[in-house]
Design a protein around this motif. Structure first.
Motif, PDB file in Angstrom:
ATOM      1  N   ALA A  97       0.807  -1.215   0.000  1.00  0.00           N
ATOM      2  CA  ALA A  97       0.000   0.000   0.000  1.00  0.00           C
ATOM      3  C   ALA A  97       0.840   1.265   0.000  1.00  0.00           C
ATOM      4  O   ALA A  97       0.441   2.280  -0.574  1.00  0.00           O
ATOM      5  N   GLN A  98       2.001   1.225   0.648  1.00  0.00           N
ATOM      6  CA  GLN A  98       2.824   2.433   0.767  1.00  0.00           C
ATOM      7  C   GLN A  98       4.071   2.398  -0.103  1.00  0.00           C
ATOM      8  O   GLN A  98       4.853   3.353  -0.098  1.00  0.00           O
ATOM      9  N   ASN A  99       4.261   1.300  -0.834  1.00  0.00           N
ATOM     10  CA  ASN A  99       5.409   1.175  -1.746  1.00  0.00           C
ATOM     11  C   ASN A  99       6.742   1.484  -1.050  1.00  0.00           C
ATOM     12  O   ASN A  99       7.570   2.236  -1.562  1.00  0.00           O
ATOM     13  N   MET A 100       6.926   0.909   0.102  1.00  0.00           N
ATOM     14  CA  MET A 100       8.141   1.147   0.870  1.00  0.00           C
ATOM     15  C   MET A 100       8.987  -0.122   0.924  1.00  0.00           C
ATOM     16  O   MET A 100       8.464  -1.229   1.011  1.00  0.00           O
ATOM     17  N   ASN A 101      10.287   0.060   0.849  1.00  0.00           N
ATOM     18  CA  ASN A 101      11.189  -1.043   1.111  1.00  0.00           C
ATOM     19  C   ASN A 101      11.203  -1.324   2.611  1.00  0.00           C
ATOM     20  O   ASN A 101      11.198  -0.400   3.416  1.00  0.00           O
ATOM     21  N   VAL A 102      11.222  -2.581   2.981  1.00  0.00           N
ATOM     22  CA  VAL A 102      11.214  -2.963   4.389  1.00  0.00           C
ATOM     23  C   VAL A 102      12.496  -3.705   4.709  1.00  0.00           C
ATOM     24  O   VAL A 102      12.858  -4.680   4.037  1.00  0.00           O
ATOM     25  N   LEU A 103      13.178  -3.239   5.734  1.00  0.00           N
ATOM     26  CA  LEU A 103      14.418  -3.865   6.185  1.00  0.00           C
ATOM     27  C   LEU A 103      14.166  -4.527   7.534  1.00  0.00           C
ATOM     28  O   LEU A 103      13.811  -3.861   8.507  1.00  0.00           O
ATOM     29  N   LEU A 104      14.334  -5.839   7.592  1.00  0.00           N
ATOM     30  CA  LEU A 104      14.176  -6.576   8.840  1.00  0.00           C
ATOM     31  C   LEU A 104      15.510  -6.606   9.567  1.00  0.00           C
ATOM     32  O   LEU A 104      16.536  -6.966   8.993  1.00  0.00           O
ATOM     33  N   LEU A 105      15.481  -6.242  10.835  1.00  0.00           N
ATOM     34  CA  LEU A 105      16.703  -6.089  11.610  1.00  0.00           C
ATOM     35  C   LEU A 105      16.689  -7.044  12.792  1.00  0.00           C
ATOM     36  O   LEU A 105      15.742  -7.076  13.569  1.00  0.00           O
ATOM     37  N   GLU A 106      17.745  -7.844  12.909  1.00  0.00           N
ATOM     38  CA  GLU A 106      17.828  -8.827  14.001  1.00  0.00           C
ATOM     39  C   GLU A 106      19.262  -9.281  14.148  1.00  0.00           C
ATOM     40  O   GLU A 106      20.048  -9.251  13.189  1.00  0.00           O
ATOM     41  N   GLU A 107      19.629  -9.676  15.346  1.00  0.00           N
ATOM     42  CA  GLU A 107      20.960 -10.210  15.555  1.00  0.00           C
ATOM     43  C   GLU A 107      21.147 -11.463  14.692  1.00  0.00           C
ATOM     44  O   GLU A 107      20.378 -12.423  14.778  1.00  0.00           O
ATOM     45  N   ASN A 108      22.130 -11.438  13.832  1.00  0.00           N
ATOM     46  CA  ASN A 108      22.441 -12.516  12.880  1.00  0.00           C
ATOM     47  C   ASN A 108      21.366 -12.709  11.812  1.00  0.00           C
ATOM     48  O   ASN A 108      21.579 -13.441  10.854  1.00  0.00           O
ATOM     49  N   ALA A 109      20.214 -12.064  11.959  1.00  0.00           N
ATOM     50  CA  ALA A 109      19.137 -12.122  10.948  1.00  0.00           C
ATOM     51  C   ALA A 109      18.800 -13.547  10.548  1.00  0.00           C
ATOM     52  O   ALA A 109      18.600 -13.850   9.370  1.00  0.00           O
ATOM     53  N   SER A 110      18.700 -14.438  11.532  1.00  0.00           N
ATOM     54  CA  SER A 110      18.527 -15.852  11.198  1.00  0.00           C
ATOM     55  C   SER A 110      17.383 -16.538  11.946  1.00  0.00           C
ATOM     56  O   SER A 110      17.233 -17.756  11.836  1.00  0.00           O
ATOM     57  N   ASP A 111      16.594 -15.806  12.702  1.00  0.00           N
ATOM     58  CA  ASP A 111      15.460 -16.405  13.403  1.00  0.00           C
ATOM     59  C   ASP A 111      14.156 -15.770  12.954  1.00  0.00           C
ATOM     60  O   ASP A 111      13.479 -16.273  12.062  1.00  0.00           O
ATOM     61  N   PHE A 112      13.787 -14.638  13.555  1.00  0.00           N
ATOM     62  CA  PHE A 112      12.529 -13.990  13.209  1.00  0.00           C
ATOM     63  C   PHE A 112      12.576 -13.342  11.835  1.00  0.00           C
ATOM     64  O   PHE A 112      11.550 -13.163  11.197  1.00  0.00           O
ATOM     65  N   CYS A 113      13.762 -13.002  11.370  1.00  0.00           N
ATOM     66  CA  CYS A 113      13.893 -12.513   9.990  1.00  0.00           C
ATOM     67  C   CYS A 113      13.472 -13.600   9.012  1.00  0.00           C
ATOM     68  O   CYS A 113      12.761 -13.343   8.034  1.00  0.00           O
ATOM     69  N   CYS A 114      13.917 -14.828   9.269  1.00  0.00           N
ATOM     70  CA  CYS A 114      13.528 -15.957   8.410  1.00  0.00           C
ATOM     71  C   CYS A 114      12.016 -16.168   8.472  1.00  0.00           C
ATOM     72  O   CYS A 114      11.368 -16.383   7.437  1.00  0.00           O
TER      73      CYS A 114
END
Length: 590
Positions: free
Chosen positions: A316-333
């Motif tokens: 709806a807002q045409n925004m890029n979304v960056l998921l941020l997490e330590e090691n990016a390997s749990d909730f990012c996945c």
């Protein structure tokens, strides 16, 4: 329910005949619990192959696994071991002074096995019980896993055609194909800077980054704080992930999140690990309240709600979304996978879903070895994040079955495959760890690399007839809209209210999915990413896939696991879509 097998061990092969007393109008509970009143004449024993003194009582099933027998338990699958002493159940561990009359094993796939040792010789009881405790509770080395004992040097059957086979994302070609499929190659590029894991052992050998990002920058940061591309939406917005900056890593809050999932799942699984009919009836009376109090469905609700919020920003807002997490390997996945399942029809096919798991979880560096505790070294790290994802998808499949090519049975056997120790798919913490232990990175050129089996070859586990149960006969492939239909489409958010059984809980501000975003991080990342991603208003506005139907029909989502409802409401009225601005929206949740 609950009791999957009863295995009786005796010297003669049958239970001793006991005197039976006449009871008029016996109750259901008495029929199923009074084992002492069962005589030899009333029971036809089915003996296990090769053992004349072990009998098995198990319902017949048509869905058989070729690798695992109905009464087989892998060591990795053992969750808890209980002993029954004078009709009292006790957890068994370490050295025992007294040995139980009955052994009860709770499995991680929610099976329960009962072994009767009442008529077995004391020496045999000691050998059996001590052996099981030792091999299921003692820490082991990685190379001691049965996975390596089973492995052969046979040729790998990894697929090469991404259209008909699971894409493994082990080559640069696989990533280029995914970029082309999602039209992400306009602003992103596949890089081989980490070949041989030169800059980071946490990242895969190949991955995708924004086009302006220089190789020197990736080498300087040694793989950390690099925006990694996950997926591109039809309007040009993209989903990315990045390991957290050092100042933003909060181990305390992250541990709270892990504990919350552990506690909720521990309560949830107890509803299915029923040992006897007395437990069953006691649990059945208050089943719904116990399910609600476990908080497992509430965590699922919050995961799905957060995925919808991300979709709103992208769609709806045409925004890029960056998921941020330590090691990016749990909730990012977890979140990136849910977004793609909801938005991309390809990810709702069986091949697409398997490719998604390969991309986001296996090559994304999810620590399966630690999260499943295969080495039994740290119970604190055993967090069922992947199982949480499968349960979220189960809810989506249950609500919108025609949109998925696979079935609920498929999700079940996929979760069971976590603990079958002949597949390498879910047995490592990173691609680097896998390649190193398979011999691919060994300096000894004379040693031949091991080619371990992948779980995606379902013919290893099931016959063709059984595999048909993994495919949804109601699946309706999403048809493409013509230009006339596409032009007239407009996104309209319809907020549909529903009547939940209980009032839905709001997400806490601390702990799981913290909603506030640190301004320092936002400013730093906003400046950095805005230089990497250039805006483009000329991308064709392709038809909206599953999301339009999803938002209009399921802005309130029912999570009806066993007829228990929890409700999701989108938190804001979504504005009308506008031209792609490519602003960066930082999503911080640790």
């Amino acid at each position: 329910m609950g009791i999957q097998a009863i295995i009786c061990v005796s010297d003669s092969g049958v239970s001793h005949s006991l005197q039976n007393s006449f009871i008029s109008f016996p109750t259901f509970m008495e029929i199923h619990t009074n084992e002492k009143e069962v005589t030899e004449k009333e029971v036809t024993l089915h003996l296990l192959p090769g053992n004349s003194n072990v009998s098995l009582i198990l319902p017949e099933t048509q869905f058989k696994n070729k690798v695992m027998g109905e009464n087989d338990i892998t060591l990795h699958c053992v969750d808890q071991i209980y002993g029954v002493f004078d009709e009292k159940k006790k957890i068994l561990s370490g050295q025992l002074k007294k040995y139980p009359e009955k052994l009860i094993i709770h499995c991680k796939d929610l099976r329960v096995f009962h072994f009767c040792l009442r008529y077995t010789k004391e020496e045999e009881v000691k050998r059996i019980v001590c052996g099981i405790i030792h091999h299921t509770q003692t820490s082991i080395l990685l190379k001691r896993l049965f996975l390596f004992s089973y492995a052969t040097a046979a040729q790998n059957n990894t697929a090469t055609d991404p259209k008909n086979q699971t894409v493994m994302f082990e080559t640069l070609k696989d990533w280029c194909w995914e970029l082309e499929r999602t039209k992400g190659n306009v602003k992103y590029k596949a890089v081989s800077v980490n070949e041989g894991y030169r800059i980071s052992e946490r990242l895969p050998a190949y991955f995708v980054v924004p086009t302006p990002l220089l190789e020197e920058d990736m080498q300087r940061f040694q793989g950390h704080n690099i925006p990694i591309w996950c997926w591109s939406c039809h309007n040009g917005s993209a989903l990315l992930k990045m390991s957290a900056l050092p100042k933003e890593q909060d181990d305390g809050v992250l541990q709270i999140q892990k504990s919350e999932i552990q506690t909720a799942y521990s309560k949830f699984k107890q509803l299915f690990l029923i040992d006897n009919s007395t437990e069953f009836w006691d649990t059945d009376i208050k089943w719904f309240s116990l399910l609600e109090n476990s908080s497992w469905l509430d965590i699922i609700r919050r995961c799905l709600k957060k995925a919808i919020e991300i979709i709103e920003c992208m769609e709806a807002q045409n925004m890029n979304v960056l998921l941020l997490e330590e090691n990016a390997s749990d909730f990012c996945c977890l979140l990136s996978s849910l977004v793609q399942v909801m938005m991309d029809p390809h990810c709702r096919t069986k091949i697409g879903f398997q490719s998604l798991i390969q991309k986001e979880w296996v090559m994304g560096g999810h620590c399966f070895l630690d999260r499943c505790n295969h080495l039994r070294q740290s119970d604190k790290e055993e967090v069922p994040v992947f199982l949480l994802f499968l349960d979220c998808v189960w809810q989506l499949v249950h609500q919108h079955s025609p949109a998925f090519e696979f079935t609920e049975t498929y999700l079940t056997v996929l979760s069971d495959s976590l603990y079958i120790p002949i597949f390498s798919t879910f047995f490592f913490n990173s691609p680097h760890q896998k390649d190193t232990n398979m011999g691919r990175e060994s300096p000894d050129t004379q040693s031949k690399p091991l080619n371990l089996l992948t779980v995606w070859d379902w013919s290893v586990q099931f016959e063709p007839k059984a595999q048909m149960l993994l495919k949804n006969p109601l699946y309706v492939e999403k048809s493409k809209l013509d230009k006339g239909q596409r032009k007239g489409m407009r996104f309209k958010h319809q907020r549909q209210l529903s009547l939940p059984l209980t009032q839905s809980k709001s997400s806490p501000k601390r702990g799981f999915f913290r909603e506030e975003t640190d301004h320092l991080i936002k400013n730093l990342l906003g400046k950095r990413i805005s230089k990497l991603i250039n805006s483009s208003d000329e991308l064709q506005d392709n038809f909206r896939e599953f999301y339009d139907s999803w938002h209009s029909n399921y802005s309130s989502l029912y999570l009806d696991k066993h007829l228990c409802y929890a409700v999701i409401h989108t938190h804001k009225h979504t504005p009308r879509p506008r031209k792609c601005t490519f602003k960066i929206w930082v999503f911080c949740y640790i």
